[in-house]
Design a protein around this motif. Structure first.
Motif, short mmCIF file in Angstrom:
data_model
loop_
_atom_site.label_atom_id
_atom_site.label_comp_id
_atom_site.label_asym_id
_atom_site.label_seq_id
_atom_site.Cartn_x
_atom_site.Cartn_y
_atom_site.Cartn_z
N GLU A 1 0.83 -1.20 0.00
CA GLU A 1 0.00 0.00 0.00
C GLU A 1 0.87 1.25 0.00
O GLU A 1 0.60 2.20 -0.74
N GLU A 2 1.90 1.27 0.85
CA GLU A 2 2.79 2.43 0.91
C GLU A 2 3.47 2.66 -0.44
O GLU A 2 3.57 3.79 -0.91
N ASN B 1 2.40 1.81 -3.41
CA ASN B 1 1.44 2.31 -4.38
C ASN B 1 1.11 3.78 -4.14
O ASN B 1 0.91 4.54 -5.08
N VAL B 2 1.06 4.21 -2.88
CA VAL B 2 0.80 5.62 -2.57
C VAL B 2 1.92 6.48 -3.13
O VAL B 2 1.68 7.51 -3.75
N TRP B 3 3.16 6.06 -2.93
CA TRP B 3 4.29 6.87 -3.37
C TRP B 3 4.50 6.83 -4.87
O TRP B 3 5.14 7.72 -5.44
N LEU B 4 3.97 5.81 -5.54
CA LEU B 4 4.11 5.74 -7.00
C LEU B 4 3.08 6.60 -7.72
O LEU B 4 3.24 6.90 -8.89
N SER B 5 2.02 6.98 -7.04
CA SER B 5 0.95 7.73 -7.66
C SER B 5 1.44 9.10 -8.12
O SER B 5 2.24 9.75 -7.46
N ASP B 6 0.93 9.54 -9.28
CA ASP B 6 1.28 10.86 -9.79
C ASP B 6 0.40 11.94 -9.17
O ASP B 6 0.68 13.12 -9.31
N GLU B 7 -0.69 11.53 -8.53
CA GLU B 7 -1.59 12.50 -7.92
C GLU B 7 -1.01 12.96 -6.58
O GLU B 7 -0.44 12.16 -5.84
N LEU C 1 -0.86 13.95 -2.68
CA LEU C 1 -1.54 13.38 -1.52
C LEU C 1 -2.58 14.36 -1.00
O LEU C 1 -2.37 15.57 -1.01
N THR C 2 -3.68 13.81 -0.53
CA THR C 2 -4.71 14.64 0.09
C THR C 2 -4.29 14.96 1.52
O THR C 2 -3.39 14.32 2.07
N GLU D 1 -4.55 11.87 3.63
CA GLU D 1 -3.44 10.92 3.42
C GLU D 1 -2.17 11.41 4.12
O GLU D 1 -1.46 10.62 4.73
#
Length: 154
Positions: free
Chosen positions: A73-74, A76-82, A84-85, A88
């Protein structure tokens, strides 16, 4: 997630059992020791070794599976181009603070309860305006002369 000390402890247990097995093998050379007692001792030591190793590996597998899902999960969060809210970011900071608390370290961030949070409104500067232009010369004050040549800001 420091696990090296656990594996080191298992190594020491196995090393100790190896030493005990070698000791029993040395005793085997004694004519007074019965072969039945020798084989029973060897089997008992090896049985205990296998039980300890099996239990350790089962427990470590559970821990590794939990870590794998958490870090997946961590990752995937760091790979996202969006970006962080706020939620998050708060969740990540709470995780960091939880780990620091478990390690006995002081907090880096203090989270206020929802009831104590106040929204700060920016104060408007009413009627207060600077007489200085953003990139212009300083306003002159009577009785004070500048040492900077007048054409220096041109």
């Amino acid at each position: 997630m420091e696990k090296a000390h656990l594996y080191e402890a298992l190594y020491l247990v196995n090393h100790g059992i190896d030493e005990a097995v070698r000791g029993v093998q040395r005793l085997k050379k004694s004519p007074k020791l019965f072969m039945e007692a020798y084989h029973k001792s060897m089997a008992g030591l090896e049985r205990r070794r296998s039980m300890i190793n099996l239990q350790f590996m089962l427990e470590m597998r559970k821990l590794e599976e939990l870590d794998e899902s958490y870090f997946n999960e961590e990752f995937n969060v760091w790979l996202s181009d969006e970006p962080l809210t706020n939620e998050e970011i708060c969740g990540l900071m709470r995780g960091v603070e939880r780990e620091r608390k478990l390690d006995g370290k002081p907090p880096l961030v203090q989270f206020l309860p929802r009831g104590k949070r106040t929204k700060k409104t920016p104060k408007k500067a009413e009627g207060v305006h600077s007489s200085r232009k953003p990139n212009g010369p300083m306003p002159s004050v009577t009785g004070v002369e500048s040492t900077v040549p007048k054409d220096a800001h041109a």
